[in-house]
Design an enzyme around this catalytic site. Structure first.
Site, mmCIF file in Angstrom:
data_model
loop_
_atom_site.group_PDB
_atom_site.id
_atom_site.type_symbol
_atom_site.label_atom_id
_atom_site.label_comp_id
_atom_site.label_asym_id
_atom_site.label_seq_id
_atom_site.Cartn_x
_atom_site.Cartn_y
_atom_site.Cartn_z
ATOM 1 N N SER A 7 3.952 -8.409 -6.491
ATOM 2 C CA SER A 7 2.493 -8.320 -6.530
ATOM 3 C C SER A 7 2.022 -7.287 -7.540
ATOM 4 O O SER A 7 0.887 -7.360 -8.024
ATOM 5 C CB SER A 7 1.943 -7.982 -5.138
ATOM 6 O OG SER A 7 2.453 -6.739 -4.682
ATOM 7 N N SER A 24 16.543 1.411 -7.442
ATOM 8 C CA SER A 24 16.602 2.686 -6.745
ATOM 9 C C SER A 24 15.597 3.631 -7.396
ATOM 10 O O SER A 24 14.463 3.250 -7.666
ATOM 11 C CB SER A 24 18.030 3.243 -6.789
ATOM 12 O OG SER A 24 18.128 4.483 -6.130
ATOM 13 N N TYR A 80 11.339 9.004 1.917
ATOM 14 C CA TYR A 80 11.474 8.045 0.813
ATOM 15 C C TYR A 80 12.769 8.289 0.056
ATOM 16 O O TYR A 80 13.515 7.344 -0.244
ATOM 17 C CB TYR A 80 10.274 8.169 -0.128
ATOM 18 C CG TYR A 80 10.438 7.399 -1.414
ATOM 19 C CD1 TYR A 80 10.478 6.013 -1.416
ATOM 20 C CD2 TYR A 80 10.568 8.066 -2.645
ATOM 21 C CE1 TYR A 80 10.646 5.301 -2.600
ATOM 22 C CE2 TYR A 80 10.731 7.363 -3.815
ATOM 23 C CZ TYR A 80 10.769 5.983 -3.790
ATOM 24 O OH TYR A 80 10.944 5.284 -4.962
ATOM 25 N N LYS A 108 16.299 5.841 -0.715
ATOM 26 C CA LYS A 108 16.927 5.575 -2.004
ATOM 27 C C LYS A 108 18.365 6.082 -2.043
ATOM 28 O O LYS A 108 19.227 5.476 -2.691
ATOM 29 C CB LYS A 108 16.097 6.189 -3.133
ATOM 30 C CG LYS A 108 14.730 5.536 -3.305
ATOM 31 C CD LYS A 108 14.852 4.025 -3.513
ATOM 32 C CE LYS A 108 13.521 3.344 -3.743
ATOM 33 N NZ LYS A 108 13.653 1.879 -3.944
#
Length: 294
Positions: free
Chosen positions: A16, A136, A150, A154
């Protein structure tokens, strides 16, 4: 450069906006059969108008993932390449975030990637070829204040990719990590800043840190030049160009840092002791909470 045939199909998540959208457009122009996906099909209608196949896919919804993979495999036998690009960033110091939000972060950034990879790997193994590209971040190899959850997702993506790369290599499957630095002007960045603003604070001790964090990331994602990260922020298409390069390389490397900050900071992380990295890099270049003032 040694090359291999163009994959007959490329399935991309998170199209998107940002990196996923840039990958869909660039790989379509390169002649790949691109299947761009998003949670909200309306958000990728323009990609369909450009001749790109579009599918609804929510990485937290098993049925939508199975349906998307089945459609690609019905047309091509197997998914030639999977680009796991969908994700978002939760911003909070470790003691602040609601655990439900933390679980949602891992469901999207980690478990969604794992589930979709598991769905495409049997077809890739049967075909004797395939590429999984996991998007990543530089924060997959170090962490900064306010982004621990967050960053942890990763780090998980890095470990899982390393394991998958070794587990699937004998079957002709390549698993590759892409590690971008900060990417300018993406919906990802706007959502990150919004998350910081809307954060429910555990106490007043982090109020000033939150304000500094909003200013800092606004400078980066809004195209500012007031920070080193803002100055050297890259574009989504820089990442897409790297993905295109990976797909035409017969023996890609395990990792592809993207951008000056990615190359330089990851090199520093490898060489510097933790105390040096913390004090000369993180504390100088990122907002850090300060203790009570005397």
């Amino acid at each position: 450069m040694t090359t291999k045939p163009t994959p007959t199909s490329v399935l991309i998540t998170g199209c998107s906006s940002g990196i996923g959208r840039a990958c869909a457009l660039r790989l379509h122009r390169a002649g790949h059969q691109v299947y761009a996906t998003a949670r909200r099909p309306d958000a990728i209608k323009d990609l369909a108008g450009a001749g790109i196949h579009t599918l609804p896919l929510d990485v937290t919804d098993e049925e939508s993932m199975r349906a998307a993979v089945a459609e690609v495999e019905a047309a091509h036998g197997s998914v030639g390449a999977l680009v796991n690009s969908a994700g978002y960033a939760l911003s909070a110091v470790v003691e602040e975030a609601e655990l439900d939000e933390v679980r949602r972060q891992f469901e999207t950034n980690v478990f969604g990637l794992v589930r979709l990879s598991r769905l495409v790997l049997p077809g890739m193994r049967a075909a004797g070829s395939g590429t999984v590209v996991n998007v990543s971040s530089i924060f997959g190899r170090y962490a900064v204040p306010g982004s621990g959850y967050y960053n942890a997702t990763k780090h998980a993506v890095e470990a899982l990719s390393d394991a998958m790369r070794l587990e699937t290599a004998a079957f002709g499957v390549r698993v590759v990590l892409v590690e971008p630095g900060p990417v300018r002007s993406t919906e990802f960045g706007a959502k990150y800043v919004e998350n910081v603003r809307n954060l429910k604070l555990a106490g007043r001790d982090y109020e000033e840190f939150r304000r500094q964090t909003v200013d800092y990331f606004n400078a980066i994602y809004g195209g500012g030049r007031r920070t080193l990260a803002g100055t050297f922020a890259i574009q989504s298409d820089d990442v897409a160009r790297t993905v295109e390069r990976i797909l035409r390389t017969a023996r890609p490397r395990a990792r592809y840092p993207v951008g000056f900050l990615a190359h330089s900071t990851l090199a520093l992380r490898r060489l510097a002791p933790d105390s040096v990295f913390d004090n000369l890099f993180v504390r100088r270049l990122f907002p850090v909470p300060r203790g009570p003032r005397s």
